[in-house]
Design a protein around this motif. Structure first.
Motif, PDB file in Angstrom:
ATOM      1  N   HIS A 749      60.343  49.998 124.056  1.00  0.00           N
ATOM      2  CA  HIS A 749      61.606  50.502 123.322  1.00  0.00           C
ATOM      3  C   HIS A 749      62.656  51.563 124.247  1.00  0.00           C
ATOM      4  CE1 HIS A 749      60.644  47.858 120.322  1.00  0.00           C
ATOM      5  NE2 HIS A 749      59.665  48.443 119.684  1.00  0.00           N
ATOM      6  N   ASP A 750      62.012  51.787 125.379  1.00  0.00           N
ATOM      7  CA  ASP A 750      63.207  52.872 125.998  1.00  0.00           C
ATOM      8  C   ASP A 750      64.269  52.208 126.286  1.00  0.00           C
ATOM      9  OD1 ASP A 750      63.645  55.219 127.182  1.00  0.00           O
ATOM     10  OD2 ASP A 750      62.137  55.376 128.518  1.00  0.00           O
ATOM     11  N   GLY A 751      65.416  52.462 125.943  1.00  0.00           N
ATOM     12  CA  GLY A 751      66.302  51.437 126.394  1.00  0.00           C
ATOM     13  C   GLY A 751      67.138  52.219 126.801  1.00  0.00           C
ATOM     14  N   HIS A 752      68.956  51.807 126.757  1.00  0.00           N
ATOM     15  CA  HIS A 752      70.206  51.992 126.435  1.00  0.00           C
ATOM     16  C   HIS A 752      70.588  52.822 124.787  1.00  0.00           C
ATOM     17  CE1 HIS A 752      71.651  51.568 129.928  1.00  0.00           C
ATOM     18  NE2 HIS A 752      71.456  49.729 129.955  1.00  0.00           N
ATOM     19  N   ILE A 753      69.521  51.704 123.805  1.00  0.00           N
ATOM     20  CA  ILE A 753      70.033  52.409 122.529  1.00  0.00           C
ATOM     21  C   ILE A 753      69.406  53.989 122.685  1.00  0.00           C
ATOM     22  CG2 ILE A 753      71.163  51.515 120.290  1.00  0.00           C
ATOM     23  CD1 ILE A 753      70.859  48.594 121.710  1.00  0.00           C
ATOM     24  N   VAL A 754      68.144  53.406 122.438  1.00  0.00           N
ATOM     25  CA  VAL A 754      67.175  53.801 122.249  1.00  0.00           C
ATOM     26  C   VAL A 754      66.809  55.487 123.840  1.00  0.00           C
ATOM     27  CG1 VAL A 754      65.053  55.259 120.599  1.00  0.00           C
ATOM     28  CG2 VAL A 754      66.325  52.880 120.377  1.00  0.00           C
ATOM     29  N   ARG A 755      66.670  56.382 123.660  1.00  0.00           N
ATOM     30  CA  ARG A 755      65.825  56.798 124.648  1.00  0.00           C
ATOM     31  C   ARG A 755      64.906  57.422 124.457  1.00  0.00           C
ATOM     32  NH1 ARG A 755      65.786  56.407 129.571  1.00  0.00           N
ATOM     33  NH2 ARG A 755      65.586  58.885 130.190  1.00  0.00           N
ATOM     34  N   ILE A 756      63.703  57.308 124.822  1.00  0.00           N
ATOM     35  CA  ILE A 756      62.555  57.898 124.243  1.00  0.00           C
ATOM     36  C   ILE A 756      61.511  58.859 125.440  1.00  0.00           C
ATOM     37  CG2 ILE A 756      60.172  57.638 123.067  1.00  0.00           C
ATOM     38  CD1 ILE A 756      61.026  54.933 122.415  1.00  0.00           C
ATOM     39  N   LEU A 757      61.678  60.756 124.839  1.00  0.00           N
ATOM     40  CA  LEU A 757      60.862  61.161 126.360  1.00  0.00           C
ATOM     41  C   LEU A 757      59.907  61.050 125.896  1.00  0.00           C
ATOM     42  CD1 LEU A 757      64.154  63.450 126.372  1.00  0.00           C
ATOM     43  CD2 LEU A 757      63.629  61.340 128.252  1.00  0.00           C
ATOM     44  N   GLY A 758      59.096  62.212 126.478  1.00  0.00           N
ATOM     45  CA  GLY A 758      57.225  61.611 126.381  1.00  0.00           C
ATOM     46  C   GLY A 758      56.574  60.843 126.868  1.00  0.00           C
ATOM     47  N   PRO A 759      55.575  60.857 126.051  1.00  0.00           N
ATOM     48  CA  PRO A 759      54.502  61.480 125.120  1.00  0.00           C
ATOM     49  C   PRO A 759      54.468  63.196 126.518  1.00  0.00           C
ATOM     50  CG  PRO A 759      53.051  60.995 126.276  1.00  0.00           C
ATOM     51  CD  PRO A 759      53.687  59.654 126.059  1.00  0.00           C
ATOM     52  N   ALA A 760      54.435  64.640 126.321  1.00  0.00           N
ATOM     53  CA  ALA A 760      54.453  65.354 126.944  1.00  0.00           C
ATOM     54  C   ALA A 760      53.777  66.901 125.922  1.00  0.00           C
ATOM     55  CB  ALA A 760      56.018  66.329 127.418  1.00  0.00           C
ATOM     56  N   THR A 761      53.131  67.938 126.485  1.00  0.00           N
ATOM     57  CA  THR A 761      52.633  69.214 125.614  1.00  0.00           C
ATOM     58  C   THR A 761      54.002  69.054 125.157  1.00  0.00           C
ATOM     59  OG1 THR A 761      51.702  69.729 127.753  1.00  0.00           O
ATOM     60  CG2 THR A 761      51.651  70.844 125.859  1.00  0.00           C
ATOM     61  N   ALA A 762      53.801  69.404 123.885  1.00  0.00           N
ATOM     62  CA  ALA A 762      54.810  70.029 123.226  1.00  0.00           C
ATOM     63  C   ALA A 762      54.544  71.843 123.002  1.00  0.00           C
ATOM     64  CB  ALA A 762      54.533  70.151 120.903  1.00  0.00           C
ATOM     65  N   PRO A 763      55.907  72.544 123.372  1.00  0.00           N
ATOM     66  CA  PRO A 763      56.470  73.826 123.232  1.00  0.00           C
ATOM     67  C   PRO A 763      55.483  74.192 122.173  1.00  0.00           C
ATOM     68  CG  PRO A 763      58.444  72.649 123.143  1.00  0.00           C
ATOM     69  CD  PRO A 763      57.708  71.535 122.423  1.00  0.00           C
ATOM     70  N   LEU A 764      54.779  74.375 121.405  1.00  0.00           N
ATOM     71  CA  LEU A 764      54.073  74.866 121.071  1.00  0.00           C
ATOM     72  C   LEU A 764      52.688  74.402 121.556  1.00  0.00           C
ATOM     73  CD1 LEU A 764      54.533  76.576 117.437  1.00  0.00           C
ATOM     74  CD2 LEU A 764      52.901  77.159 118.830  1.00  0.00           C
ATOM     75  N   ALA A 765      52.092  73.880 122.598  1.00  0.00           N
ATOM     76  CA  ALA A 765      50.771  73.777 122.344  1.00  0.00           C
ATOM     77  C   ALA A 765      49.920  73.451 121.899  1.00  0.00           C
ATOM     78  CB  ALA A 765      50.308  73.616 123.884  1.00  0.00           C
ATOM     79  N   ARG A 766      49.407  74.600 121.175  1.00  0.00           N
ATOM     80  CA  ARG A 766      48.569  74.537 119.908  1.00  0.00           C
ATOM     81  C   ARG A 766      48.909  75.266 118.484  1.00  0.00           C
ATOM     82  NH1 ARG A 766      43.627  77.720 119.816  1.00  0.00           N
ATOM     83  NH2 ARG A 766      42.058  76.130 118.797  1.00  0.00           N
ATOM     84  N   LEU A 767      48.003  74.610 117.257  1.00  0.00           N
ATOM     85  CA  LEU A 767      48.764  75.116 116.166  1.00  0.00           C
ATOM     86  C   LEU A 767      48.615  75.109 115.325  1.00  0.00           C
ATOM     87  CD1 LEU A 767      50.804  77.122 114.823  1.00  0.00           C
ATOM     88  CD2 LEU A 767      51.830  74.039 114.092  1.00  0.00           C
ATOM     89  N   LYS A 768      47.406  75.950 114.706  1.00  0.00           N
ATOM     90  CA  LYS A 768      46.388  75.895 113.515  1.00  0.00           C
ATOM     91  C   LYS A 768      45.715  75.315 113.867  1.00  0.00           C
ATOM     92  CE  LYS A 768      49.978  76.515 109.842  1.00  0.00           C
ATOM     93  NZ  LYS A 768      50.593  76.560 109.194  1.00  0.00           N
ATOM     94  N   LYS A 769      44.768  75.662 115.327  1.00  0.00           N
ATOM     95  CA  LYS A 769      44.078  74.537 115.723  1.00  0.00           C
ATOM     96  C   LYS A 769      43.942  73.917 116.382  1.00  0.00           C
ATOM     97  CE  LYS A 769      39.483  77.086 113.943  1.00  0.00           C
ATOM     98  NZ  LYS A 769      40.676  77.744 112.196  1.00  0.00           N
ATOM     99  N   GLU A 770      45.046  72.947 115.884  1.00  0.00           N
ATOM    100  CA  GLU A 770      45.385  71.600 116.798  1.00  0.00           C
ATOM    101  C   GLU A 770      46.225  71.326 118.035  1.00  0.00           C
ATOM    102  OE1 GLU A 770      45.974  68.874 112.433  1.00  0.00           O
ATOM    103  OE2 GLU A 770      47.130  70.034 112.738  1.00  0.00           O
TER     104      GLU A 770
END
Ligand code: ADP
Ligand code: ZN
Ligand code: ZN
Length: 816
Positions: A749-770
């Motif tokens: 689906h990544d294209g002109h109308i929708v841009r999709i970035l990722g998957p990347a490590t989230a800035p908060l890579a770990r939160l509440k054990k996840e």
């Protein structure tokens, strides 16, 4: 309308409803919006009927409703519709949306009363002769006559005594003969006992028993002080345990009034009645013109701090009431509900009745009581925080969103709705006016106002031509070069406070973090002490003598040596509000100082005491977090110091500049509100940044232009719609596997109308054990995002990715 089944939404994290059978006797009368107790897996749960239906899937065993919780549906059809919109738009489980809407299920009994309507009364009168039956059974007719003979409402139990079934009552209600009112059983008690954890002083003694530890965790970390009754219920413990803990000095207790109308600060309060000035009048004219239309509209009131917006709000509510309609005022902070609630009660609440206050610091009982008062039409004005947007008012005419730009309107857990946006959607569906007010409108709202989607109303000067505070920048780099001091209080701020003290005026000092030090570092190896559950450093709290994680609440002992390399050289870095308070006490001995942050203000009583003391002049300096920056009207404040209000600029966040500009403008707005002129000192390391420069000039228009330019270049909101998708699991491999899978769905689906970035490590890579991975979706068309995401949810179900592992944040405020 004899539906044998109904679909029930349950408060579970699943995007589906559940079908239950309706007992024969209830089929005529049961309606959507009613809460019911149903068996679910191995337990019972309270859910909300979303719809009645004739069909049920034949492959599962259908169980029956166990109990109907209330006679009249708790939720109106409009609110059910709103819940469905939220569930779709924010991709949230409908049951969780209802949970956010409804008051806590208290075990208190509802008192049901029956009131004859005028039709019912005339029907009862014409029954006298005995010939006309109006299609009523003998028992029903007898009941109506008996009810007519009584002056006031009739208790429900009378109907049962006269063998009138509740189905019969429902039928009479549907025919408009009677009304049924439900309210919480009035308790005779005027006050309740609150218990709180007493603190560190006694902690050195013997070890806590398991139950005692649970009490501590709840009272200290999770919830704060609680009414005894609630504590007993939450932990399923005995009263004697609490009594023992009180006797042992582990807990302390005090009495608080149950009813918010018993607020001790209310007695004798008369709000100032100002004649509106010219700007306020002209704004009112614009709003009145909208009222005349009597239809949906959104207006943005951009008024500088101290321009008298509250006065305008109150008049708008007054006009709404005069038109026979009801109103909601949303405020961003609990403390402001008290302040605005008090003014509303003084204006509209003859004997405090017409106004209800709703916020999360109320006990379950208080909240439920206020909620039912609103539902029953006893309160026609609601003042509250975010979730008050769901207040079950009928005939809604106005929703005011004060300080509409505030982040606190966005709920950061499921359902992740934005209170302001929901206010607009609700206004639209109810044909009401949405009035957004702010000194620093969000880019979104101002953009809509400029494009003509919203009306723009402006108040550009303070009341009585008071000057805006003068704002000065203190370049911390220069300050350090001069003084070589590392105190967060610069020489200029120190001198300013000194002057305040000499003049007997007041100072506010703001700092962005709570706690004593926000990081504990090792000088040898550079490691910082991290939370065991999150990728975040632990904050040191000195008075509690421990480290805390501000994200998950976990606790660690204060290390004597580095946990990694065992070096002795651990040091505490980054000063928080607790440290700042200590410093101010040292630097200004004799000054009366208090601190207000989430650690010191855990109940409304604590809030009120501190704010009341400051407003009443019993304090010289108030230090606190941004909680202080919002909305308060302190008349004797002449100096505001912002210690490090610019630290948000360095956050990896596209809203960093906006947030900084807003905070600084709000902060500046707290000074010089009374007759004394105000001065604001902003300490910063980034004096050239436009967010700081424009804040100093208090030039919103300039900031808007520059920031919009940046947003346009980067394709960020308000020019693009954004969704943040987080894939998470405690197991790292699973989190990776599911992100990969989801990526298979997104990539094409990544294209002109929708841009999709990722998957990347989230800035908060770990939160509440996840462990957390992130996709960022951007599109100029919001509807495309919604469609794509709902497709993603279906895909996840098909791939057996658990629904709880994928978290969607539509219109995120932060990308952490
Ligand atoms: P804002 O919310 O815009 O920052 P407030 O509504 O708190 O401002 O009003 C600031 C102060 O001005 C309050 O003390 C209020 O009582 C006072 N005030 C409001 N309207 C008037 C007026 N027309 N004349 C004089 N004082 C006013
Ligand atoms: Zn080390
Ligand atoms: Zn944590």
């Amino acid at each position: 309308m004899k539906s044998p089944f109904c679909n029930v939404a349950l408060p579970v994290p699943l995007r589906t409803t559940f079908t239950y059978a309706v007992p024969e006797a209830l089929r005529d009368t049961l309606q959507p919006g009613t809460r019911v107790l149903v068996p679910f897996r191995k337990k019972s749960m309270v859910g909300v009927i979303v719809e009645m239906t004739d069909n049920a899937s034949t492959n599962v065993k259908i169980r029956e409703i166990a109990k109907v919780m209330e006679f009249a549906p708790a939720l109106t059809p409009k609110l059910i519709e709103l819940a469905q919109w939220i569930a779709n738009y924010y991709l949230a489980p409908i049951g969780e949306v209802f949970r956010a809407m409804l008051p806590p299920v208290t075990e208190l009994n509802l008192r049901r009363e029956i009131i004859l309507t005028p039709e019912g009364r005339s029907a009862a009168e014409s029954l006298g002769g005995g010939e006309i039956s109006h299609g009523l059974s003998a028992a029903e007719a007898a009941f109506l006559e008996k009810a007519k003979a009584k002056k006031g409402p009739v208790l429900f139990s009378l109907a049962a005594k006269m063998s009138v079934s509740s189905q019969a009552l429902q039928r009479m209600k549907q025919r408009g003969l009677i009304e049924i009112r439900e309210s919480l059983q009035d308790s005779k008690r005027k006050s309740q006992t609150i218990v709180a954890w007493k603190g560190y002083a006694v902690e050195t003694g013997k070890a806590l028993k398991e139950k005692e530890q649970e009490v501590r965790t709840l009272l200290e970390t999770e919830r704060g002080p609680l009414p005894v009754s609630q504590l007993l219920k939450l932990l399923k413990i005995s009263r004697s345990l609490i009594e023992r803990m009180l006797a042992d000095g582990l807990l302390e207790s005090w009495e608080e009034p149950i009813d918010s109308a018993e607020d001790p600060f209310d007695t004798g309060y008369t709000p100032p009645a100002h004649a509106l000035n010219e700007e306020q009048e002209s704004v009112m004219k614009g709003i009145r013109a909208r009222f005349e239309l009597g239809e949906f509209g959104v207006q943005l009131l951009h008024g500088v701090t101290g321009s008298g917006k509250t006065e305008v709000y109150l008049r708008c509510v007054q006009e709404t009431l005069a038109r026979g309609k009801t109103a909601i005022i949303l405020v961003p902070e609990i403390a402001l509900t008290l302040w605005i609630g008090r003014q509303c009660r003084a204006w509209f609440g003859a004997k405090y009745e017409g106004v209800a206050v709703l916020h999360s610091a109320l006990s379950d009982v208080e909240r439920a009581r206020e909620w039912w008062r609103v539902r029953n039409g006893e309160a026609r004005v609601v003042v509250g925080t975010r979730s008050a947007v769901f207040a079950p008012l009928q005939n809604l005419g106005l929703i005011i969103v004060d300080e509409e730009q505030e982040n606190s309107y966005k709920q950061e857990e499921t359902p992740r709705y934005h209170g302001r946006d929901v206010a607009i959607v609700r206004s639209k569906s109810e044909g009401a006016l949405a009035l957004l007010g702010s000194a620093t409108p969000s880019l979104e709202s101002y953009h809509h106002a400029r494009s003509g989607k919203y009306d723009l109303l402006t108040m550009s000067s303070r009341v009585e031509n008071r000057a805006l505070a003068s704002v000065e920048i203190i370049d911390l780099r220069e300050d350090f070069q001069k003084t070589h001091q590392t105190s967060p209080i610069s020489a200029a701020l120190h001198a300013g406070i000194q002057e305040c003290l000499a003049n007997k005026s007041q100072a506010l000092v703001l700092i962005n973090r709570r706690g004593y030090s926000w990081s504990v570092l090792c000088r040898s190896c550079g490691a910082s002490v991290q939370c065991v559950n999150c990728s975040i450093s632990m904050t040191y709290h000195k008075s509690r003598n421990r480290l805390e994680c501000h994200y998950c609440g976990s606790i660690q002992q204060v290390p004597k040596q580095c946990p990694k390399c065992q070096s002795q050289y651990v040091y505490f870095f980054g000063e928080g509000s607790e440290h700042l308070e200590e410093r101010l006490r040292k630097e200004f001995p004799g000054a009366r100082i208090a601190r207000l942050d989430r650690d010191t203000a855990r109940t409304k009583r604590q809030y009120q005491e501190t704010l009341g003391a400051f407003a009443g002049g019993a304090l010289d300096i108030l230090v606190g977090t941004q909680m202080l920056a919002k909305g308060h009207d302190f008349q004797r404040v002449t100096l505001v110091g912002a210690i490090s209000a610019d630290s948000s600029l360095s956050m990896p966040d596209f809203r960093a500049a906006e947030r900084t500009f807003q905070l600084l403008t709000q902060v500046a707005g707290r000074a010089g509100r009374g007759e004394l002129p105000g001065r604001v000192l902003i300490q910063t390391y980034y004096p050239e940044h436009y967010a700081i420069q424009d804040a100093v000039k208090q030039d919103y228009a300039s900031f808007f232009e520059r920031e919009m330019h940046f947003r346009k270049m980067m394709a960020y909101p308000p020019l693009t719609s954004l969704a943040n998708v987080i894939v998470r699991d405690v197991n790292l491999e699973k989190a990776i596997r599911w992100s990969r899978k989801l990526s298979e769905y997104f990539s094409p689906h990544d294209g002109h109308i929708v841009r999709i970035l990722g998957p990347a490590t989230a800035p908060l890579a770990r939160l509440k054990k996840e462990h957390r991975f992130q996709f960022l979706l951007k599109s100029p068309k919001r509807s495309i995002l919604t469609k794509l995401l709902s497709g993603a949810m279906t895909f996840c179900d098909a791939q057996e990715i658990p629904q709880t592992a994928v978290l969607v944040d539509m219109d995120p405020l932060s990308l952490l």
